[in-house]
Write an enzyme that holds these catalytic residues in place. Structure first.
Site, mmCIF file in Angstrom:
data_model
loop_
_atom_site.group_PDB
_atom_site.id
_atom_site.type_symbol
_atom_site.label_atom_id
_atom_site.label_comp_id
_atom_site.label_asym_id
_atom_site.label_seq_id
_atom_site.Cartn_x
_atom_site.Cartn_y
_atom_site.Cartn_z
ATOM 1 N N ALA A 151 16.681 -71.782 -64.029
ATOM 2 C CA ALA A 151 16.926 -70.828 -62.943
ATOM 3 C C ALA A 151 18.392 -70.409 -62.909
ATOM 4 O O ALA A 151 18.714 -69.221 -62.787
ATOM 5 C CB ALA A 151 16.513 -71.440 -61.607
ATOM 6 N N TYR A 152 19.281 -71.379 -63.008
ATOM 7 C CA TYR A 152 20.718 -71.094 -62.981
ATOM 8 C C TYR A 152 21.108 -70.251 -64.198
ATOM 9 O O TYR A 152 21.859 -69.273 -64.080
ATOM 10 C CB TYR A 152 21.493 -72.411 -62.964
ATOM 11 C CG TYR A 152 22.983 -72.266 -62.759
ATOM 12 C CD1 TYR A 152 23.508 -71.956 -61.506
ATOM 13 C CD2 TYR A 152 23.875 -72.460 -63.808
ATOM 14 C CE1 TYR A 152 24.874 -71.831 -61.304
ATOM 15 C CE2 TYR A 152 25.247 -72.349 -63.617
ATOM 16 C CZ TYR A 152 25.741 -72.034 -62.369
ATOM 17 O OH TYR A 152 27.096 -71.911 -62.178
ATOM 18 N N SER A 153 20.574 -70.598 -65.368
ATOM 19 C CA SER A 153 20.878 -69.841 -66.585
ATOM 20 C C SER A 153 20.386 -68.403 -66.453
ATOM 21 O O SER A 153 21.103 -67.451 -66.802
ATOM 22 C CB SER A 153 20.217 -70.503 -67.800
ATOM 23 O OG SER A 153 20.726 -71.808 -68.020
#
Length: 245
Positions: A151-153
């Site tokens: 998700a962060y990537s």
């Protein structure tokens, strides 16, 4: 060696998520260079320092709070010269199929949609003025993809693409838009990650260490300075040699 010095007297810098960590270091660096600083964050953070930024309560996932913060900032200072979109949320470090849909969505909302909401409100002010600098704090995760941080990537990859697009849109408007892609930086955000995950990031760095918030702030100030005049829509690595493209 000597650090670069800037004169930002009379300028106003808005930094999201500046209660602590990278955002606060950027505010402190702007203030040391003479700028007036504003922290758009849900909390104020430490305010004892004489250089503490003015706090305006903002949740970047709620556009109505961004709109109110913009009005309050313009009423207080009359202008916004620099915008640094720093507010972020790393979330859990787990395989993609182990994320709850709610957490995955929250990570994207804070990191990507939050950047969109803030830009949507501030860009018209800068466009009307015919000058401004926007710096989006992305991440090397958005360029390389970090395992167990899908998700962060994905969100930070979106921030990089947003930066490219907006930089082109504003290229002739006097507003430059660039991004910083740090590798692991020593901030409280790392506490949201497992120690093993953090160590993996350190081990990937040819310099074998975490970055510092001061190093991020130094790059942010250069991107906002008159020394940066022909770069827009670009992403600047800050990775201790880890970045491969």
């Amino acid at each position: 060696m000597s650090a670069a010095r800037y004169d930002f007297a009379g300028r106003v810098a808005v930094v999201t998520g500046a209660a602590g960590g990278i955002g606060r270091a950027i505010c402190d660096a702007f203030a040391a260079s003479g700028a007036r600083t504003v922290n758009w964050d849900r909390v104020s953070g430490e305010t004892a320092s004489p250089r503490a930024p003015r706090h305006v309560a903002v949740d970047v996932t709620r556009p109505e709070t961004v709109e109110a913060a913009l009005a309050a900032t313009l009423e207080a200072f009359g202008r916004i010269d620099f915008l640094v979109n720093n507010a972020g949320f790393a979330g859990s470090t787990v395989p993609l199929d182990a994320y709850s849909p709610a957490e995955w969505q929250r990570i994207v909302e804070v990191n990507l949609l939050g950047t969109y909401h803030v830009c949507r409100h501030v860009v018209p002010v800068m466009r009307e003025t015919g000058a401004g600098r926007i710096v989006n704090v992305a991440s090397l995760a958005g360029k390389e993809g970090t395992p167990n941080a899908s998700a962060y990537s994905a969100a930070k990859a979106g921030v990089i693409a947003l930066t490219k697009s907006l930089g082109k849109e504003l290229a002739q408007a006097g507003v430059l838009v660039n991004a910083i892609a740090p590798a692991a930086v020593d901030t409280p955000l790392l506490a949201q990650m497992s120690p093993a995950h953090v160590q993996t990031m350190i081990d990937k760095s040819p310099m074998g260490r975490l970055g510092t918030v001061e190093e991020v702030a130094g790059l942010a100030l250069w991107l906002c300075s008159d020394s940066c005049s022909f770069s827009t829509g670009a992403t600047f690595d800050l990775s201790g040699g880890r970045a491969t493209y």
